[in-house]
Write a protein that holds these residues in place. Structure first.
Motif, PDB file in Angstrom:
ATOM      1  N   PHE A 103     -63.821 -39.995  13.692  1.00 19.79           N
ATOM      2  CA  PHE A 103     -62.900 -39.190  12.890  1.00 19.79           C
ATOM      3  C   PHE A 103     -63.049 -37.707  13.218  1.00 19.79           C
ATOM      4  O   PHE A 103     -63.128 -36.854  12.333  1.00 19.79           O
ATOM      5  CB  PHE A 103     -63.131 -39.449  11.393  1.00 19.79           C
ATOM      6  CG  PHE A 103     -63.004 -40.893  11.001  1.00 19.79           C
ATOM      7  CD1 PHE A 103     -61.821 -41.591  11.206  1.00 19.79           C
ATOM      8  CD2 PHE A 103     -64.074 -41.564  10.439  1.00 19.79           C
ATOM      9  CE1 PHE A 103     -61.704 -42.921  10.850  1.00 19.79           C
ATOM     10  CE2 PHE A 103     -63.967 -42.890  10.076  1.00 19.79           C
ATOM     11  CZ  PHE A 103     -62.779 -43.573  10.287  1.00 19.79           C
ATOM     12  N   PHE A 104     -63.116 -37.431  14.508  1.00 15.08           N
ATOM     13  CA  PHE A 104     -63.194 -36.077  15.047  1.00 15.08           C
ATOM     14  C   PHE A 104     -64.497 -35.353  14.710  1.00 15.08           C
ATOM     15  O   PHE A 104     -64.603 -34.138  14.870  1.00 15.08           O
ATOM     16  CB  PHE A 104     -61.999 -35.235  14.564  1.00 15.08           C
ATOM     17  CG  PHE A 104     -60.668 -35.866  14.866  1.00 15.08           C
ATOM     18  CD1 PHE A 104     -60.169 -35.875  16.166  1.00 15.08           C
ATOM     19  CD2 PHE A 104     -59.931 -36.475  13.861  1.00 15.08           C
ATOM     20  CE1 PHE A 104     -58.948 -36.463  16.447  1.00 15.08           C
ATOM     21  CE2 PHE A 104     -58.710 -37.071  14.140  1.00 15.08           C
ATOM     22  CZ  PHE A 104     -58.217 -37.070  15.440  1.00 15.08           C
ATOM     23  N   VAL A 105     -65.483 -36.110  14.244  1.00 12.56           N
ATOM     24  CA  VAL A 105     -66.802 -35.540  13.956  1.00 12.56           C
ATOM     25  C   VAL A 105     -67.781 -36.081  14.995  1.00 12.56           C
ATOM     26  O   VAL A 105     -67.908 -37.301  15.159  1.00 12.56           O
ATOM     27  CB  VAL A 105     -67.285 -35.896  12.541  1.00 12.56           C
ATOM     28  CG1 VAL A 105     -68.713 -35.390  12.323  1.00 12.56           C
ATOM     29  CG2 VAL A 105     -66.345 -35.323  11.500  1.00 12.56           C
ATOM     30  N   LYS A 106     -68.465 -35.217  15.687  1.00 14.87           N
ATOM     31  CA  LYS A 106     -69.441 -35.657  16.684  1.00 14.87           C
ATOM     32  C   LYS A 106     -70.662 -36.205  15.981  1.00 14.87           C
ATOM     33  O   LYS A 106     -71.234 -35.562  15.094  1.00 14.87           O
ATOM     34  CB  LYS A 106     -69.803 -34.500  17.615  1.00 14.87           C
ATOM     35  CG  LYS A 106     -68.622 -34.063  18.474  1.00 14.87           C
ATOM     36  CD  LYS A 106     -68.925 -32.819  19.259  1.00 14.87           C
ATOM     37  CE  LYS A 106     -67.686 -32.404  20.056  1.00 14.87           C
ATOM     38  NZ  LYS A 106     -66.534 -32.102  19.176  1.00 14.87           N
TER      39      LYS A 106
END
Length: 270
Positions: A103-106
């Motif tokens: 969800f676009f979080v590394k």
């Protein structure tokens, strides 16, 4: 102790470092450092001194910090160029780096390591792995099935509770194992239990080391050491399901797979 220095030639493309002799990536004088000690956990630890240690040049997917480390460029996580693991008498060498995001979080950075002999004599390595010509669709399966030690190093870039981490890996395994057998369920239970009660803090390193298709060692460390064995999984199908999740046709970290492919192609497709 190996000290990293800036400005290594590692940042250049891998092809520039390949020797014209197709069987070797190292000069004849390269050798392992003269001293190695046995850690209390049974993992040999390289020591400084002696001849320069052999290494292959790192390819795409990250920058470099001297001769000792490689940096994954998106997360800035630093990985050792060489890795000692239980069950291997020689260091493993890094082949690629990448990262995973959700969800676009590394979530974590990762590096793939293999038996160091790939950097000594590629012709013998081809024979050992059973690869005559490079084929990205089959090369990872060949490496998994071959009698060479390989390890996946995962370093968290954010705090993750054990339950969340297990769920993520369960999702990877479930792609290949829909209805686990009794043996597979036992291995999966061992795998889950080692993580469930842990709060995995940012900077924690997790090593999945395949000694052979039916044996995978799990090491969890806060100091980037893979010497401690926290669990052993003895199921070739479970081990392969995890491996395939990272190096199969739909990898959870496309950057890791593509980085590794680039260097393998440079090595084998000559």
């Amino acid at each position: 102790m190996i000290v990293a220095t800036a400005g290594s030639a590692l940042a250049r493309p891998a092809a520039a470092f390949l020797r014209t002799d197709s069987t070797r990536l190292l000069s004849p004088g390269d050798a392992l450092a003269g001293n190695a000690s046995q850690s209390t956990s049974g993992c040999r630890v390289a020591r400084g001194g002696g001849a320069r240690r052999p290494h292959i040049s790192f390819a795409a997917g990250g920058g470099a910090v001297g001769d000792a480390f490689v940096v994954e460029g998106t997360t800035n996580v630093k990985f050792s160029r060489e890795l000692m693991v239980p069950g291997s008498t020689e260091p493993l060498i890094i082949l690629g780096t990448g990262y995973r995001e959700k969800f676009f979080v590394k979530v974590y950075a990762a590096a793939f390591y293999v038996d160091y002999s790939i950097g000594v004599d590629t012709e013998k390595w081809r024979e050992k792995v059973g690869i005559e010509t490079f084929d990205a669709s089959t090369v990872f399966n060949s490496i998994f099935e071959a009698p060479v030690v390989k390890s996946l190093s995962i370093t968290l870039v954010r705090d993750v509770d054990g339950k969340t981490f297990v769920k993520a890996l369960d999702d990877i395994i479930a792609r290949r194992i829909k209805k686990p057998t009794v043996e597979e369920e036992s291995s999966l239970s061992t795998f889950r239990n080692i993580f469930l009660e842990r709060n995995l803090k940012q900077g924690t390193s997790i090593y999945l080391t395949w000694l052979e298709p039916s044996v995978m060692l799990i090491s969890i460390s806060t100091n980037q050491s893979a010497c401690q064995v926290d669990a052993e999984i003895k199921s070739s199908s479970v081990n392969y399901a995890l491996y395939d999740g990272f190096f199969g046709s739909s990898p959870v970290s496309p950057t890791l797979r593509s980085s590794t492919v680039q260097l393998l192609e440079a090595i084998f497709a000559k």
